[in-house]
Scaffold this motif. Structure first.
Motif, PDB file in Angstrom:
ATOM      1  N   CYS A  68     -10.192  28.225  16.212  1.00 54.63           N
ATOM      2  CA  CYS A  68     -10.678  26.873  15.980  1.00 54.63           C
ATOM      3  C   CYS A  68     -11.008  26.758  14.503  1.00 54.63           C
ATOM      4  CB  CYS A  68     -11.921  26.604  16.827  1.00 54.63           C
ATOM      5  SG  CYS A  68     -12.682  25.020  16.412  1.00 54.63           S
ATOM      6  N   CYS A 102     -14.773  25.721  13.879  1.00 58.17           N
ATOM      7  CA  CYS A 102     -15.713  26.829  14.086  1.00 58.17           C
ATOM      8  C   CYS A 102     -15.396  27.991  13.143  1.00 58.17           C
ATOM      9  CB  CYS A 102     -15.636  27.355  15.509  1.00 58.17           C
ATOM     10  SG  CYS A 102     -16.233  26.212  16.755  1.00 58.17           S
ATOM     11  N   ARG A 160     -11.971  30.780  19.643  1.00 57.59           N
ATOM     12  CA  ARG A 160     -12.805  30.181  20.688  1.00 57.59           C
ATOM     13  C   ARG A 160     -11.998  29.967  21.949  1.00 57.59           C
ATOM     14  NH1 ARG A 160     -17.731  30.962  18.750  1.00 57.59           N
ATOM     15  NH2 ARG A 160     -18.334  29.605  17.047  1.00 57.59           N
ATOM     16  N   CYS A 170     -11.943  22.566  21.861  1.00 59.22           N
ATOM     17  CA  CYS A 170     -12.824  23.722  21.654  1.00 59.22           C
ATOM     18  C   CYS A 170     -14.066  23.582  22.531  1.00 59.22           C
ATOM     19  CB  CYS A 170     -13.210  23.809  20.188  1.00 59.22           C
ATOM     20  SG  CYS A 170     -14.405  25.102  19.841  1.00 59.22           S
ATOM     21  N   CYS A 224     -17.343  23.425  19.742  1.00 56.82           N
ATOM     22  CA  CYS A 224     -17.590  22.281  18.866  1.00 56.82           C
ATOM     23  C   CYS A 224     -16.914  21.005  19.392  1.00 56.82           C
ATOM     24  CB  CYS A 224     -17.120  22.580  17.444  1.00 56.82           C
ATOM     25  SG  CYS A 224     -15.331  22.657  17.309  1.00 56.82           S
ATOM     26  N   SER A 270     -13.992  19.951  19.171  1.00 52.94           N
ATOM     27  CA  SER A 270     -12.944  19.322  18.364  1.00 52.94           C
ATOM     28  C   SER A 270     -11.619  19.504  19.123  1.00 52.94           C
ATOM     29  CB  SER A 270     -12.884  19.955  16.982  1.00 52.94           C
ATOM     30  OG  SER A 270     -12.410  21.270  17.056  1.00 52.94           O
TER      31      SER A 270
HETATM   32 ZN    ZN Z   1     -14.721  24.898  17.610  1.00 55.48          ZN
END
Ligand code: ZN
Length: 146
Positions: free
Chosen positions: A20, A23, A27, A44, A47, A49
């Motif tokens: 990711c 991050c 992940r 993810c 986070c 995203s």
């Molecule tokens: Zn992430």
């Protein structure tokens, strides 16, 4: 779980362990949809995203020699990084092990004992979900179910 190269997209709603950017780490990412035969949309777990996940090209010939060593090394590093995170978390966890039960409520850094997965440490606690680092991998479990 194995490090075998994927030859088909993981199923929608399953998870794939991939990097990711937000991050800046590998992940678990949830597969939201398949865009085409080799691309999926993933989100993810940490986070949230969203991004595209592409299957590695199948045209690539079998990796040999230095490249293969490098790849094995990368897999080994990832495994070691996970083991280290698990070790660090266990060392810094508060109190004793609590038996995992989906009705109980757990907090970050709690150490739990799962009947199937063994000892794990909670690294993220949400209203009804906990992200637990077990010795072999990170799992998301439910908790606080009333
Ligand atoms: Zn992430």
């Amino acid at each position: 779980m194995s490090d075998a190269v994927l030859t088909s997209l993981p199923a929608v709603a399953s998870r794939v362990f991939t990097s990711c950017k937000k991050c800046a780490a590998d992940r678990y990412q949830i597969v939201l949809a398949h865009t085409n035969a080799t691309t999926a949309k993933v989100e993810c777990e940490v986070c949230h995203s969203k991004k595209s996940f592409k299957l590695p090209s199948t045209k690539v010939k079998k990796v040999t020699g230095a490249a293969a060593t490098k790849k094995a090394q990368a897999a080994e590093n990832r495994k070691n990084a996970h083991s280290k995170e698990f070790g660090d978390l266990v060392a810094s966890a508060q109190g004793g092990e609590q038996s995992y039960n989906m009705k109980a409520k757990f907090a970050m850094n709690d150490k739990i004992k799962h009947h199937k997965f063994g000892v794990g440490v909670i690294r993220m606690s949400l209203q009804d979900k906990i992200e637990v680092v077990f010795e072999d991998e990170i799992r998301v479990l439910v908790h606080n179910r009333t």
